[in-house]
Design a protein around this motif. Structure first.
Motif, PDB file in Angstrom:
ATOM      1  N   THR A   1       1.116  -1.317   0.006  1.00 14.33           N
ATOM      2  CA  THR A   1      -0.157  -0.318  -0.142  1.00 14.33           C
ATOM      3  C   THR A   1       0.573   1.570   0.074  1.00 14.33           C
ATOM      4  O   THR A   1       0.185   2.423  -0.686  1.00 14.33           O
ATOM      5  CB  THR A   1      -0.969  -0.324   0.948  1.00 14.33           C
ATOM      6  OG1 THR A   1      -2.321  -1.498   1.149  1.00 14.33           O
ATOM      7  CG2 THR A   1      -1.915   1.499   1.115  1.00 14.33           C
TER       8      THR A   1
ATOM      9  N   THR B   1      -4.707   5.750   2.693  1.00  7.07           N
ATOM     10  CA  THR B   1      -4.744   4.639   2.951  1.00  7.07           C
ATOM     11  C   THR B   1      -3.786   3.282   3.545  1.00  7.07           C
ATOM     12  O   THR B   1      -3.391   2.475   3.902  1.00  7.07           O
ATOM     13  CB  THR B   1      -4.870   4.080   1.541  1.00  7.07           C
ATOM     14  OG1 THR B   1      -3.808   4.671   0.377  1.00  7.07           O
ATOM     15  CG2 THR B   1      -6.730   4.510   1.411  1.00  7.07           C
ATOM     16  N   GLU B   2      -2.144   4.591   3.157  1.00  8.34           N
ATOM     17  CA  GLU B   2      -1.508   4.071   3.615  1.00  8.34           C
ATOM     18  C   GLU B   2      -0.930   4.610   5.813  1.00  8.34           C
ATOM     19  O   GLU B   2      -0.749   2.816   5.944  1.00  8.34           O
ATOM     20  CB  GLU B   2      -0.165   4.847   3.295  1.00  8.34           C
ATOM     21  CG  GLU B   2       1.134   4.611   4.446  1.00  8.34           C
ATOM     22  CD  GLU B   2       2.374   5.117   3.845  1.00  8.34           C
ATOM     23  OE1 GLU B   2       3.511   5.165   4.019  1.00  8.34           O
ATOM     24  OE2 GLU B   2       2.881   5.959   2.544  1.00  8.34           O
TER      25      GLU B   2
ATOM     26  N   SER C   1      -3.688   1.309   6.389  1.00  6.81           N
ATOM     27  CA  SER C   1      -2.991  -0.017   6.463  1.00  6.81           C
ATOM     28  C   SER C   1      -1.770  -0.821   7.465  1.00  6.81           C
ATOM     29  O   SER C   1      -1.820  -1.524   7.876  1.00  6.81           O
ATOM     30  CB  SER C   1      -2.182  -0.354   5.218  1.00  6.81           C
ATOM     31  OG  SER C   1      -1.488  -1.310   5.525  1.00  6.81           O
TER      32      SER C   1
END
Length: 490
Positions: free
Chosen positions: A431, A444-445, A448
């Motif tokens: 990701t 999103t990082e 994750s």
């Protein structure tokens, strides 16, 4: 036996006493612990030869191995070994137990010597006395001095073993203290090992939880911006903020547990709480690859709690012998010699020599049933000690079975948690790479990485459990304990 049986003719009483004197060993029941059925295997399922492979280690269960005396050295950590050695050397509780054991040994030595050897005492007396005379004499009273100095000796013959049984009982009680000391020493070492592991694991949890809080706050900020831009709902922003606040609320309690564990470890080492040792790096703690699984018969001779219960049986059996011997005659010999007179010159002259020699025989006839009651009470305590011994053995078997089961299950759980962490780590790195390439939005990082940190926390929990359960298994297996040398004469 009833008190009426002692109201028999002297001839029959003498014959009975002679028979019992020749077989004094029959006065006490068997001092050996009762036989306990040994299990074919400790638990409901057999222990595998090798546990699940996790973090590069597949523990091997050495069936039929001997207990390990200094088992903590199998962790391969010099820092951990130093902590255990410091605690064993500086613990006030352990030092107090050693002092108490030394005092008990001295008491046993004094009792044995006093029962085997005669007592000798020297005394001197000087007194001024007034004695009445006949009323019709001119002088109605007489006043005189008495000077006496003598040496007295006394020896109690142990005809029916009362003193011998008392010595055996006290020796068994000293053995109990010795086994309690051994148990305390091993418990202290185990508590230091588990305390150091727990403090190290908690330090790792605190660091990972702090990382989670930072990530959660970053996710909350990004979600708030997305909400302001219309890319996320208000509920999404509120949920992200709530998740961050919930994680923050867990940190103070976690830090308090960490500090409390370090304080407890410092006290175990004989230090003040503010002098707690630094945490061991959790990543440097390696679980021992080989752990012993002793056979049940070996376990009976290696666990201090079982040996302690064995010593209780011996003491109870000897108490029955002592109570039984109290029902029969006792014989004492005495002698004295010295000088006495009505003045010092007369007392020191040859005419002042005095001596005496005698023997005393005592046969209990009637004590209101007290002696028989004491014997019956001793027999009941003996029967109770047999049952307590059996219960101690069964509890030890269960302790080993439970520990083996938890360790095997913990190894499997750790292997799964490790696989989960690896998958989460790969997902996070993939990701992050896609975010850097612009294929995914930045938030999103963070999400994750949150999953990766949570997987790492679960792995730490299971790794901590395997390290701790391994220590518990070493403890459950006991150690080669040498029987105390404090034995009363047979």
């Amino acid at each position: 036996m009833t008190m009426a049986r002692f109201q028999i003719r002297p001839a029959r009483l003498a014959a009975l006493s002679l028979v019992l004197a020749l077989g004094a060993c029959a006065f006490a029941p068997d001092s050996k612990p009762p036989a306990v059925a040994e299990p074919a295997q400790y638990g409901v399922e057999p222990v595998p030869a090798t546990g699940a492979a996790a973090q590069g280690v597949a523990q091997r269960f050495e069936h039929g191995a001997r207990p390990v005396p200094e088992w903590w050295k199998r962790y391969g950590s010099d820092a951990l070994n130093a902590l255990v050695e410091e605690g064993l050397a500086n613990s006030p509780d352990l030092a107090a137990a050693e002092r108490n054991l030394a005092g008990a040994r001295e008491q046993l030595r004094g009792q044995v010597n006093s029962s085997l050897l005669p007592s000798v005492d020297a005394g001197a007396d000087a007194s001024r006395r007034r004695a009445l005379t006949m009323p019709n004499l001119p002088e109605p009273t007489a006043r005189y001095n008495v000077f006496t100095g003598q040496v007295q000796a006394r020896y109690d013959l142990d005809l029916f073993g009362a003193a011998r049984f008392a010595n055996l009982s006290l020796a068994a009680q000293v053995a109990q203290q010795a086994f309690q000391l051994e148990s305390a020493r091993r418990s202290l070492a185990g508590n230091i090992v588990t305390g150091a592991i727990a403090a190290s694991a908690l330090a790792e949890r605190v660091a990972l939880t702090e990382k989670q809080v930072v990530l959660a706050r970053q996710v909350a900020r990004d979600t708030q911006r997305r909400y302001e831009l219309g890319a996320a709902s208000q509920n999404d922003a509120l949920d992200a903020d709530q998740d961050a606040a919930t994680l923050e609320a867990s940190l103070p309690g976690l830090r308090a547990r960490w500090h409390g564990t370090r304080h407890a470890l410092a006290v175990l080492l004989g230090r003040n709480p503010d002098q707690a040792p630094p945490d061991l790096p959790f990543a440097m703690l390696a679980v021992p690859q080989q752990v012993p699984v002793v056979v049940p018969s070996e376990l009976l001779a290696s666990r201090p709690d079982i040996l302690l219960a064995d010593a209780v049986v011996q003491a109870s059996a000897a108490d029955v012998g002592t109570a039984t011997a109290q029902l029969f005659p006792s014989l004492s010999l005495s002698a004295s010699m010295g000088q006495a007179g009505f003045n010092w010159p007369a007392a020191l002259s040859g005419a002042g020599s005095i001596w005496a020699i005698g023997a005393s025989l005592t046969q209990p006839i009637f004590h209101g049933g007290a002696l028989l009651a004491e014997r019956n009470a001793a027999k009941e305590r003996y029967e109770a000690s047999l049952l307590q011994y059996k219960q101690t053995v069964l509890t030890a078997f269960r302790d080993v079975a439970d520990t083996l089961s938890r360790l095997d299950a913990g190894g499997q759980a750790l292997a799964s948690a490790e696989a989960s962490r690896r998958a989460a780590e790969r997902s996070y790195r993939n990701t992050a790479s896609r975010v850097r390439l612009g294929a995914l939005p930045p938030y999103t990082e963070y999400a994750s990485e949150q999953h990766y940190v949570a997987a790492r926390l679960r792995e730490v929990d299971y790794a901590d459990a395997r390290l701790t359960e391994t220590a518990a298994l070493f403890q459950a297996m006991g150690s080669p304990v040498r029987a105390p040398q404090d034995a009363a004469p047979q």
